[in-house]
Design a protein around this motif. Structure first.
Motif, PDB file in Angstrom:
ATOM      1  N   SER A  91       0.823  -1.207   0.000  1.00 22.55           N
ATOM      2  CA  SER A  91       0.000   0.000   0.000  1.00 22.55           C
ATOM      3  C   SER A  91       0.859   1.259   0.000  1.00 22.55           C
ATOM      4  O   SER A  91       0.560   2.240  -0.688  1.00 22.55           O
ATOM      5  CB  SER A  91      -0.925  -0.011   1.228  1.00 22.55           C
ATOM      6  N   SER A  92       1.951   1.224   0.748  1.00 19.18           N
ATOM      7  CA  SER A  92       2.851   2.376   0.789  1.00 19.18           C
ATOM      8  C   SER A  92       3.488   2.639  -0.573  1.00 19.18           C
ATOM      9  O   SER A  92       3.566   3.790  -1.032  1.00 19.18           O
ATOM     10  CB  SER A  92       3.936   2.150   1.840  1.00 19.18           C
ATOM     11  N   LEU A  93       3.930   1.597  -1.241  1.00 16.81           N
ATOM     12  CA  LEU A  93       4.545   1.763  -2.565  1.00 16.81           C
ATOM     13  C   LEU A  93       3.534   2.307  -3.580  1.00 16.81           C
ATOM     14  O   LEU A  93       3.871   3.155  -4.419  1.00 16.81           O
ATOM     15  CB  LEU A  93       5.114   0.430  -3.042  1.00 16.81           C
ATOM     16  N   ILE A  94       2.301   1.830  -3.504  1.00 19.59           N
ATOM     17  CA  ILE A  94       1.273   2.317  -4.425  1.00 19.59           C
ATOM     18  C   ILE A  94       0.977   3.786  -4.153  1.00 19.59           C
ATOM     19  O   ILE A  94       0.800   4.586  -5.083  1.00 19.59           O
ATOM     20  CB  ILE A  94       0.016   1.450  -4.315  1.00 19.59           C
ATOM     21  N   TYR A  95       0.945   4.182  -2.885  1.00 19.01           N
ATOM     22  CA  TYR A  95       0.698   5.585  -2.550  1.00 19.01           C
ATOM     23  C   TYR A  95       1.855   6.469  -2.998  1.00 19.01           C
ATOM     24  O   TYR A  95       1.645   7.607  -3.428  1.00 19.01           O
ATOM     25  CB  TYR A  95       0.454   5.724  -1.047  1.00 19.01           C
ATOM     26  N   ILE A  96       3.073   5.968  -2.909  1.00 27.12           N
ATOM     27  CA  ILE A  96       4.218   6.748  -3.407  1.00 27.12           C
ATOM     28  C   ILE A  96       4.095   6.973  -4.905  1.00 27.12           C
ATOM     29  O   ILE A  96       4.248   8.104  -5.399  1.00 27.12           O
ATOM     30  CB  ILE A  96       5.530   6.018  -3.065  1.00 27.12           C
ATOM     31  N   ALA A  97       3.836   5.894  -5.653  1.00 28.99           N
ATOM     32  CA  ALA A  97       3.707   6.022  -7.111  1.00 28.99           C
ATOM     33  C   ALA A  97       2.540   6.923  -7.488  1.00 28.99           C
ATOM     34  O   ALA A  97       2.641   7.748  -8.408  1.00 28.99           O
ATOM     35  CB  ALA A  97       3.537   4.638  -7.734  1.00 28.99           C
ATOM     36  N   ALA A  98       1.418   6.799  -6.779  1.00 30.99           N
ATOM     37  CA  ALA A  98       0.246   7.609  -7.100  1.00 30.99           C
ATOM     38  C   ALA A  98       0.488   9.082  -6.788  1.00 30.99           C
ATOM     39  O   ALA A  98       0.074   9.968  -7.562  1.00 30.99           O
ATOM     40  CB  ALA A  98      -0.964   7.100  -6.329  1.00 30.99           C
ATOM     41  N   ASP A  99       1.154   9.365  -5.695  1.00 29.47           N
ATOM     42  CA  ASP A  99       1.409  10.767  -5.352  1.00 29.47           C
ATOM     43  C   ASP A  99       2.383  11.413  -6.325  1.00 29.47           C
ATOM     44  O   ASP A  99       2.202  12.574  -6.723  1.00 29.47           O
ATOM     45  CB  ASP A  99       1.956  10.868  -3.927  1.00 29.47           C
ATOM     46  N   LEU A 100       3.428  10.679  -6.724  1.00 34.16           N
ATOM     47  CA  LEU A 100       4.354  11.226  -7.726  1.00 34.16           C
ATOM     48  C   LEU A 100       3.640  11.465  -9.050  1.00 34.16           C
ATOM     49  O   LEU A 100       3.889  12.470  -9.735  1.00 34.16           O
ATOM     50  CB  LEU A 100       5.535  10.277  -7.915  1.00 34.16           C
ATOM     51  N   SER A 101       2.742  10.566  -9.421  1.00 32.05           N
ATOM     52  CA  SER A 101       1.947  10.778 -10.634  1.00 32.05           C
ATOM     53  C   SER A 101       1.032  11.981 -10.484  1.00 32.05           C
ATOM     54  O   SER A 101       0.860  12.774 -11.420  1.00 32.05           O
ATOM     55  CB  SER A 101       1.121   9.528 -10.946  1.00 32.05           C
ATOM     56  N   SER A 102       0.441  12.135  -9.308  1.00 28.65           N
ATOM     57  CA  SER A 102      -0.437  13.274  -9.063  1.00 28.65           C
ATOM     58  C   SER A 102       0.317  14.594  -9.136  1.00 28.65           C
ATOM     59  O   SER A 102      -0.215  15.594  -9.625  1.00 28.65           O
ATOM     60  CB  SER A 102      -1.104  13.125  -7.688  1.00 28.65           C
ATOM     61  N   GLN A 103       1.567  14.598  -8.675  1.00 29.71           N
ATOM     62  CA  GLN A 103       2.370  15.820  -8.768  1.00 29.71           C
ATOM     63  C   GLN A 103       2.864  16.081 -10.185  1.00 29.71           C
ATOM     64  O   GLN A 103       3.103  17.223 -10.569  1.00 29.71           O
ATOM     65  CB  GLN A 103       3.562  15.730  -7.820  1.00 29.71           C
ATOM     66  N   THR A 104       3.022  15.023 -10.965  1.00 27.04           N
ATOM     67  CA  THR A 104       3.548  15.194 -12.328  1.00 27.04           C
ATOM     68  C   THR A 104       2.514  15.801 -13.260  1.00 27.04           C
ATOM     69  O   THR A 104       2.848  16.595 -14.148  1.00 27.04           O
ATOM     70  CB  THR A 104       4.005  13.822 -12.869  1.00 27.04           C
ATOM     71  N   ILE A 105       1.231  15.441 -13.080  1.00 29.19           N
ATOM     72  CA  ILE A 105       0.192  15.858 -14.032  1.00 29.19           C
ATOM     73  C   ILE A 105       0.078  17.374 -14.145  1.00 29.19           C
ATOM     74  O   ILE A 105       0.150  17.929 -15.247  1.00 29.19           O
ATOM     75  CB  ILE A 105      -1.160  15.223 -13.640  1.00 29.19           C
ATOM     76  N   PRO A 106      -0.062  18.131 -13.018  1.00 28.36           N
ATOM     77  CA  PRO A 106      -0.195  19.587 -13.189  1.00 28.36           C
ATOM     78  C   PRO A 106       1.126  20.326 -13.111  1.00 28.36           C
ATOM     79  O   PRO A 106       1.146  21.555 -13.113  1.00 28.36           O
ATOM     80  CB  PRO A 106      -1.085  19.970 -12.000  1.00 28.36           C
TER      81      PRO A 106
END
Length: 259
Positions: free
Chosen positions: A100-115
């Protein structure tokens, strides 16, 4: 005397003629004696004779090398899956929490990359908050929630699946959204009134969007997946959802917006 010399000359000429007929030259310039009155022995040159065997060995080596590479890749993949499933059974809470931690890391980095503009840097403190939330809160609660659902509703028929989905949408989902927004805001230094204002602004839209996203994911998870793998499947679905929810959590405080 003359007759004897003539007979000797004829005898020598006949011997030389027989010798020339008894010898032959192969295509590579080597003399191969032919037995008189016997079968002709066929001799082929070393390179000409071994070329087909060499090509055959080369083809065989190429095919076997390709098969070995493919099989080793398959074995390594199967080995990782087997290792992960073994860890899920031997250390379920730790394995699901780290996942779960690894998925949250990847998702947050993706969320920061989009905008994000190309000159901006990543907010690693925000990513660390998301990683800690997945490791310490979401991972363990998912484990115990799915185990509780399997004990409360042990069947996997259609009606039981809808009951589990309803419980997730009315109990677990709203509770985890409140914990997520409150904890993230507190770690950013917001006070109690700001946290309440954030919940009033962000909680209801998040829950409405969750109703449109999670029912299908929960149906697949509860209906088709065994209990020990349900947190993994739910975490996989939560990747896209986490991109959205981390974006919502990173919005400015309501007081900053009103001012």
């Amino acid at each position: 005397m003359t007759g004897a010399l003539f007979r000797n000359a004829v005898s020598d000429a006949a011997r030389i003629f027989r010798l020339q007929r008894a010898t032959t030259t192969n295509p590579f310039g080597k003399l191969d004696p032919l037995p008189i009155g016997g079968n002709i022995r066929r001799l082929q040159s070393g390179p000409f004779y071994r070329t087909p065997q060499f090509l055959g060995k080369a083809k065989e080596t190429g095919v076997s090398g390709l098969c070995t590479s493919s099989s080793s890749s398959t074995v390594s993949t199967a080995g990782f899956i087997g290792w992960y499933l073994g860890m899920v059974k031997s250390r379920p809470v730790l394995t699901k929490s780290v996942t779960s931690s690894l998925i949250y890391i990847a998702a947050d980095l993706s969320s920061q990359t989009i905008p994000q503009a190309s000159v901006e840097s990543y907010d690693l403190v925000r990513t660390a908050r998301m990683a800690g939330y997945g490791l310490l809160i979401l991972g363990p609660t998912l484990h115990y929630w799915f185990n509780f659902m399997s004990r409360l509703f042990p069947k996997r028929d259609l009606i039981t699946t809808f009951k589990k989905m309803a419980m997730g949408q009315t109990v677990y989902g709203p509770a985890m959204n409140v914990v997520f927004f409150s904890l993230n805001a507190a770690l950013q230094g917001e006070n109690g009134s700001e946290i309440v204002a954030r919940l009033k602004r962000d909680l209801l839209p998040t829950m409405l969007n969750g109703v449109m996203y999670w029912p299908l994911c929960d149906f697949i998870t509860f209906k088709f997946c065994p209990v020990h793998l349900q947190p993994l499947v739910s975490n996989s679905f939560s990747y896209l959802w986490t991109i959205y929810i981390t974006y919502m959590a990173s919005r400015a405080t309501p007081t900053a917006i009103s001012s």
